[in-house]
Enzyme design. Sequence first.
Site, PDB file in Angstrom:
ATOM      1  N   LYS A  31       0.857  -1.196   0.000  1.00  0.00           N
ATOM      2  CA  LYS A  31       0.000   0.000   0.000  1.00  0.00           C
ATOM      3  C   LYS A  31       0.889   1.240   0.000  1.00  0.00           C
ATOM      4  O   LYS A  31       1.914   1.277   0.698  1.00  0.00           O
ATOM      5  CB  LYS A  31      -0.904  -0.031   1.241  1.00  0.00           C
ATOM      6  CG  LYS A  31      -1.994   1.022   1.269  1.00  0.00           C
ATOM      7  CD  LYS A  31      -2.872   0.843   2.517  1.00  0.00           C
ATOM      8  CE  LYS A  31      -3.999   1.862   2.593  1.00  0.00           C
ATOM      9  NZ  LYS A  31      -4.847   1.664   3.788  1.00  0.00           N
ATOM     10  N   SER A  50      -9.794   1.891   2.821  1.00  0.00           N
ATOM     11  CA  SER A  50      -8.865   2.642   2.002  1.00  0.00           C
ATOM     12  C   SER A  50      -7.887   1.738   1.229  1.00  0.00           C
ATOM     13  O   SER A  50      -7.338   2.166   0.220  1.00  0.00           O
ATOM     14  CB  SER A  50      -8.079   3.620   2.870  1.00  0.00           C
ATOM     15  OG  SER A  50      -7.282   2.924   3.796  1.00  0.00           O
ATOM     16  N   SER A  81     -10.036  -0.572   7.133  1.00  0.00           N
ATOM     17  CA  SER A  81      -9.434  -0.352   5.816  1.00  0.00           C
ATOM     18  C   SER A  81      -8.741  -1.558   5.176  1.00  0.00           C
ATOM     19  O   SER A  81      -8.372  -1.497   4.008  1.00  0.00           O
ATOM     20  CB  SER A  81      -8.446   0.813   5.871  1.00  0.00           C
ATOM     21  OG  SER A  81      -9.129   2.032   5.719  1.00  0.00           O
TER      22      SER A  81
END
Lengths: 487, 475
Positions: free
Chosen positions: A81, A156, A180
Amino acid sequence: MKEVTRMSALTLARKIKNRELSVEEVTEAQLQVIKEREPIYNSYITITENEAKEQAKAVQRQIDDGEFKNSPLAGVPVAIKDNICTKGVKTTCASKMLADFIPSYNATVTERLRDAGAILIGKVNLDEFAMGGTTKTSYFGPSKNPWNPDYTPGGSSGGSSAAVAAEEAFVSLGSDTGGSIRQPAAYCGLVGFKPTYGTVSRYGLIPLASSLDQIGPLGRNISDCVSVLEAISGYDPKDSTVVKQEKYAYSQALVDDVSNMRIGIPKLYLDEDLNEDIRSCFMGALKTFEDMGAKLEIFDINEIMYSLQAYYVISCAEASSNLSRYDGVRYGHRTADYDSLDELYKNSRGEGFGYEVKRRIMLGAYMISSGNYETYYNKARRIRSAISRAYEKAFDKYDVLLSPESLNTAPLLSSDSSQTHKKHKSEMLNCSVNLAGLPAVSIPCGKDRKGLPIGLQLIGNKFGEKNIIQAAYSFEQTKPYERPKVR
Amino acid sequence: MKRYETVIGLEVHVELSTDSKIFCDCSTRFGEKPNANTCPICMGMPGALPILNKKVVDYAISTGLALNCTIVKNCMFDRKNYFYPDLPKAYQISQLYFPIARQGRVTFNTRDGNKSIGIHELHIEEDAGKLLHDSDKKVTLVDYNRSGVPLIEIVSEPDMRSADEVVAYLDKLSSMLSYMGVSDCKMQEGSMRVDINISVRELGDTRLGSRTEIKNMNSFKAIRRAIEGESKRQIDILIDGGQILDETRRWDDDKNKSIRMRSKEEAQDYRYFPEQDIAPIEIPNEWIHKLHRLLPEFRDEKIIRFQKDYGISEYDARVLTSSKEIADLFEDTSKLYNLPREVSNLLMVEGMRILKDNYLDPEDLRLTPESLSKLIGMIDRGEINRTKAKAVFEEMCLKGVDPEDYMKRYGLEIINDDKKLRLVALKVLEDNPQSVSDYKKGKTKAFGNLVGQTMKAMNGKADPSLVNTILKELI
């Protein structure tokens, strides 16, 4: 070679060890798939093609030299990420503010994956500074759900889920502040694991809310996730919030047995206006556990009613302070338009941050300003303690708690995601887990009538990863991985 | 006419003398090239996390104990949020809600007897970087070497009433801190900085008046002038029937007056809240007890004990204890060679002069108790005369020479060779018949001349008492 990318991470690594596949050809195949599918899914912000190829060569050499004997991840392409620092590789947080930021240091998790021989194939998309649940706030545009590109992959960690579901990576790292990791995993039909707070080092994770953030894996099955978790967890002298403990061998919990496991189901979740498909999937999952010999019980835990409010106050307060350092002075976006220090600050931040980020910074700053601190922040902390205590009490009676991961499946990217009542209720399921610092995993448990995946959440006691791994593994035996029809 | 008194409380920031910074491994050395001592942590890079330096906690606990404070066993850090380019994270890690020590007391003697000042609290925090303005190029540069240097802030109660008391309090604090090795307290290098909270009220009034805060004082002289100037300014306002405003001011030492910086209304909201990146520090009793046992004997106790143990005057004891280094040198040397008065004289007169002439601090002296005790022995046995001894002492202080080696190499030892002395003395008597006859007539002064001539001929290396005896015999 495309079939290579369909394998599980552990199968791939075994084949590499057995010389059936070379790390270089795997990497090449992975890059090929990424190139073909990125125009549709937009999972990646940065593809580290050259670095990956070089690393593949080096790892293959090491394997040939007899290294990585005990590493189940050697040669496996992973995506990280883009709020996790990678030395020499852009780390943007999907924000204009850090669009060109290249860290001079690795996050501890990046370092540990490299040490395990995993191949860093690229940096994946997210909502700007991990604020959101759709990737729609990303400066680099939204990612698409591999089950149907009209839908969000969640967020996210939406790039992390899209990449793994689209077979653009075998496993990925996400970060979870209020769901997330788990929510995007659920939306994309994956396993997403949020460890106990203090299990994985946060050094090099660009923080949203320091007391809630935790890094964890997303994968196509629980075993892949567990091998990543084993590689990245454990004491780190660079993060004093990591709990010093014996490194736990999580893979030992990959056992198909839930007989006599005590499972609690918070009544609250059953009362919620669950959509029909999710309700029936959830009920089906409960029945599966019952059939496998687990002891199920519905119980009350009403304290978590207030978790969303407490979560918003705490996470925005911490975020407002954590994001203050992006001031245009040392790195990051600096406005071209300023005549004074104040203008440098205002314009750099005004131009560098998107709407949602600014909204949360303002909310957070307001809630810790003098006069409001007691009213909002301290009250939220008291709610947080009450939630922790309620969970503690529940775990006196149960080994694992079960809930739907989300009250809905992935929404359309075109839908107005701004603060619907339902979305908030859905987040409540997730963020109470972060407030209490508990481990939780989302695993796929079916699909709705639109053909979109539905997730089941398993929550464990603090450092009770073993129980949820065992339960998830047992459940997975009844429901093998189902892949989306990509392209 | 009404009479007024001044009420003063201090906030003293002290830089700790740890080798590394408070939250990273970077060096704290002063005077390095700009930004040489930096890393992602003290530069506030994204994702970097602070790791607390345990030595800082040790120092803070020790200081708390020395100031008779209660140690807060579960202390925590907080963030003080504000924007400024020298503050890389845009927040300072400090302690607001649970400072490490509270409610202490420090006592010192003044001309009017003992004075006791309450300590409100003591907390740990990190220092910021430094801005360098280049007015030619119209740019401002930032040096982050100081960013993350550990500080403790000692907040007193408003218990002081005059500049004299303030200076005495600061003297006492800096003496204690240096004795513990916690800080060098060098005001000119900024390792001790003082904010003064000052108000005035009618004598006999028990309520506190509105106060002003004067920021960042860094010399005793300026502090003295600032207190006198500001208290006069406030009294003048009251006499004119005006009101004192709660505000922050800056002391301009050149103009000899304080200048308004900002009012209470303009004061920033620092949005303090608990720092989540550092786990709360739990301080068990054993930790406190251990540090308590390690506290040194402080200056005031030493002054009393030195008079008793070594028979020196209070004045001498005061001078010798002005720094721990000198006090230890005195005591350790006297233990090795029991002639404390000689040691004390040398250190007080010569030692202090050498420090002053060479702009040195006591810790810069290269003297050791072993070498100094050798020199004292040599003086005591008459192997070297006092004048030469002073010269050797200076070399020992500055270059760390061994007194015996040095004396031998440069031939400074006293010549006790009877025959040689007699020959030289005879020659002197022959060359100075006038003095001899004057002496025989009873002019004692003439004898001094003869002694001087003989010593001169011996290059000052003769034992003066032996010269005396020989001359008298020969005459």
